[in-house]
Design an enzyme around this catalytic site. Structure first.
Site, PDB file in Angstrom:
ATOM      1  N   SER A  64       0.881  -1.176   0.000  1.00 26.93           N
ATOM      2  CA  SER A  64       0.000   0.000   0.000  1.00 26.93           C
ATOM      3  C   SER A  64       0.913   1.219   0.000  1.00 26.93           C
ATOM      4  O   SER A  64       2.102   1.106   0.338  1.00 26.93           O
ATOM      5  CB  SER A  64      -0.847  -0.010   1.283  1.00 26.93           C
ATOM      6  OG  SER A  64      -1.477   1.232   1.501  1.00 26.93           O
ATOM      7  N   TYR A  77      -2.059  -0.886  10.449  1.00 23.24           N
ATOM      8  CA  TYR A  77      -2.100  -1.138   8.999  1.00 23.24           C
ATOM      9  C   TYR A  77      -0.801  -0.674   8.352  1.00 23.24           C
ATOM     10  O   TYR A  77      -0.188  -1.405   7.565  1.00 23.24           O
ATOM     11  CB  TYR A  77      -3.303  -0.402   8.405  1.00 23.24           C
ATOM     12  CG  TYR A  77      -3.529  -0.665   6.933  1.00 23.24           C
ATOM     13  CD1 TYR A  77      -4.219  -1.808   6.508  1.00 23.24           C
ATOM     14  CD2 TYR A  77      -3.086   0.233   5.969  1.00 23.24           C
ATOM     15  CE1 TYR A  77      -4.435  -2.045   5.163  1.00 23.24           C
ATOM     16  CE2 TYR A  77      -3.303  -0.007   4.620  1.00 23.24           C
ATOM     17  CZ  TYR A  77      -3.979  -1.140   4.226  1.00 23.24           C
ATOM     18  OH  TYR A  77      -4.193  -1.382   2.884  1.00 23.24           O
TER      19      TYR A  77
HETATM   20  P1  NAD Z   1     -11.572  -6.108   0.063  1.00 27.71           P
HETATM   21  O1  NAD Z   1     -11.997  -6.041   1.468  1.00 27.71           O
HETATM   22  O2  NAD Z   1     -12.505  -5.744  -1.032  1.00 27.71           O
HETATM   23  O3  NAD Z   1     -10.971  -7.550  -0.261  1.00 27.71           O
HETATM   24  C1  NAD Z   1     -10.120  -8.222   0.646  1.00 27.71           C
HETATM   25  C2  NAD Z   1     -10.371  -9.711   0.553  1.00 27.71           C
HETATM   26  O4  NAD Z   1      -9.481 -10.377   1.453  1.00 27.71           O
HETATM   27  C3  NAD Z   1     -11.800 -10.108   0.979  1.00 27.71           C
HETATM   28  O5  NAD Z   1     -12.369 -10.967   0.022  1.00 27.71           O
HETATM   29  C4  NAD Z   1     -11.599 -10.820   2.310  1.00 27.71           C
HETATM   30  O6  NAD Z   1     -12.540 -11.834   2.555  1.00 27.71           O
HETATM   31  C5  NAD Z   1     -10.197 -11.383   2.133  1.00 27.71           C
HETATM   32  N1  NAD Z   1      -9.563 -11.679   3.423  1.00 27.71           N
HETATM   33  C6  NAD Z   1      -9.586 -10.922   4.552  1.00 27.71           C
HETATM   34  N2  NAD Z   1      -8.925 -11.546   5.526  1.00 27.71           N
HETATM   35  C7  NAD Z   1      -8.470 -12.724   5.015  1.00 27.71           C
HETATM   36  C8  NAD Z   1      -7.730 -13.809   5.546  1.00 27.71           C
HETATM   37  N3  NAD Z   1      -7.325 -13.831   6.828  1.00 27.71           N
HETATM   38  N4  NAD Z   1      -7.440 -14.852   4.727  1.00 27.71           N
HETATM   39  C9  NAD Z   1      -7.872 -14.863   3.441  1.00 27.71           C
HETATM   40  N5  NAD Z   1      -8.596 -13.865   2.891  1.00 27.71           N
HETATM   41  C10 NAD Z   1      -8.888 -12.810   3.675  1.00 27.71           C
HETATM   42  O7  NAD Z   1     -10.266  -5.181  -0.009  1.00 27.71           O
HETATM   43  P2  NAD Z   1      -9.375  -4.641  -1.209  1.00 27.71           P
HETATM   44  O8  NAD Z   1      -9.480  -3.166  -1.172  1.00 27.71           O
HETATM   45  O9  NAD Z   1      -9.600  -5.389  -2.464  1.00 27.71           O
HETATM   46  O10 NAD Z   1      -7.948  -4.995  -0.597  1.00 27.71           O
HETATM   47  C11 NAD Z   1      -7.078  -5.961  -1.163  1.00 27.71           C
HETATM   48  C12 NAD Z   1      -5.674  -5.656  -0.692  1.00 27.71           C
HETATM   49  O11 NAD Z   1      -5.318  -4.360  -1.153  1.00 27.71           O
HETATM   50  C13 NAD Z   1      -5.494  -5.631   0.816  1.00 27.71           C
HETATM   51  O12 NAD Z   1      -4.249  -6.203   1.160  1.00 27.71           O
HETATM   52  C14 NAD Z   1      -5.481  -4.155   1.139  1.00 27.71           C
HETATM   53  O13 NAD Z   1      -4.795  -3.869   2.323  1.00 27.71           O
HETATM   54  C15 NAD Z   1      -4.794  -3.609  -0.071  1.00 27.71           C
HETATM   55  N6  NAD Z   1      -4.989  -2.200  -0.347  1.00 27.71           N
HETATM   56  C16 NAD Z   1      -6.237  -1.714  -0.540  1.00 27.71           C
HETATM   57  C17 NAD Z   1      -6.399  -0.369  -0.798  1.00 27.71           C
HETATM   58  C18 NAD Z   1      -7.753   0.248  -0.997  1.00 27.71           C
HETATM   59  O14 NAD Z   1      -7.842   1.477  -0.927  1.00 27.71           O
HETATM   60  N7  NAD Z   1      -8.791  -0.513  -1.278  1.00 27.71           N
HETATM   61  C19 NAD Z   1      -5.281   0.479  -0.854  1.00 27.71           C
HETATM   62  C20 NAD Z   1      -4.023  -0.066  -0.663  1.00 27.71           C
HETATM   63  C21 NAD Z   1      -3.887  -1.419  -0.422  1.00 27.71           C
END
Ligand code: NAD
Length: 251
Positions: A142, A155
């Protein structure tokens, strides 16, 4: 950036960035293993790929549990015979609170999923890639892995850990044909961000104001960056942190 014949594993593939990347990988010829804690989301991604004529299986996995991560990799190999691409993307955000207000339990949980989860994936994916002579790994960090993140101390710590794991594994396995990179998105419109906006409604406007592009990103824009890192088009790139952030960290 074709992935014809490649076997790709995506954790957190049941939603958001993971789902969009899975769909894009399938469109580019990869066969998918979708791992997620949430079976509904994971199965929905599998169905979406199959409906479009692609190949995908679901593996219910909690990435914070070593035995489950080991089984996840074994199931991919049992199903497809190899593992070419691993997108270690599952993550959780936690409630927005300042450093002194995070509970010990919440700190431990975020670190267990985001940091330890990525390490466990590397631990079980890399031996398979060594055995077959190579592979490529992308970890979801991130911008909070590169700079501080107000009210997201655990985080930010967990995502800085992902960057450290990525660089270390890249250095260790470069000569073995395994590339390890991190993608570093800014705020991307997914279920995770919708939850954060529900907690803190001013987040959306603030994030847009603070970004040189004056908008949030889309999961598709992150997926395109991950596709490049997964493909042979990025063959000399390893240990990199690729920002997909509209210029946020360039300021
Ligand atoms: P999201 O919540 O839409 O998807 C995350 C997925 O991970 C979900 O399907 C959830 O069920 C799964 N998950 C959660 N805990 C888990 C576990 N212990 N084991 C297996 N699966 C698990 O979120 P997203 O925005 O698609 O995020 C995906 C990645 O991107 C994450 O690592 C997040 O930190 C990172 N990220 C997101 C953003 C943002 O703004 N959305 C920005 C930077 C980084």
């Amino acid at each position: 950036m074709q992935l014809n014949g490649k076997i790709a594993l995506i954790t957190g593939g049941g939603s958001g960035i993971g789902r969009e990347t899975a769909v894009l990988f399938a469109q580019h010829g990869a066969s998918l293993a979708i791992a997620d804690l949430n079976p509904e989301g994971g199965q929905a991604t599998v169905q979406q790929i199959r409906d479009a004529g692609g190949t995908a299986v679901f593996i219910q996995t909690d990435v914070s549990q070593a035995a489950q991560v080991e089984t996840m990799v074994n199931v991919v190999v049992a199903e497809y015979g190899r593992l070419d691409i691993a997108f270690n993307n599952a993550g959780i955000e936690g409630a927005p609170v300042r450093t002194i207000d995070v509970t010990e339990a919440e700190f431990d949980q975020i670190m267990a999923v985001n940091a330890k989860g990525v390490w466990l994936c590397l631990k079980y994916e890399i031996p398979q890639m060594l055995q077959q002579g190579g592979g490529t790994i992308i970890n979801t960090a991130s911008v909070a892995g590169l700079i501080g993140a107000h009210s997201m101390p655990a985080y930010a710590a967990s995502k800085h850990a992902v960057v450290g794991l990525t660089r270390t594994a890249a250095v260790e396995y470069a000569r073995k044909g395994i590339r390890v990179n991190a993608v570093c998105p800014a705020i991307i419109r997914t279920a995770m961000v919708e939850r954060a906006i529900a907690h803190l409604p001013q987040l959306e406007q603030g994030a847009m104001q603070n970004n040189p592009s004056r908008r949030l990103g889309t999961p598709q824009e992150v997926a395109q960056a991950v596709l490049w890192l997964a493909s042979d088009a990025s063959s000399f790139t390893t240990g990199a942190t690729l920002t997909v952030d509209g210029g946020l960290t360039a300021q």
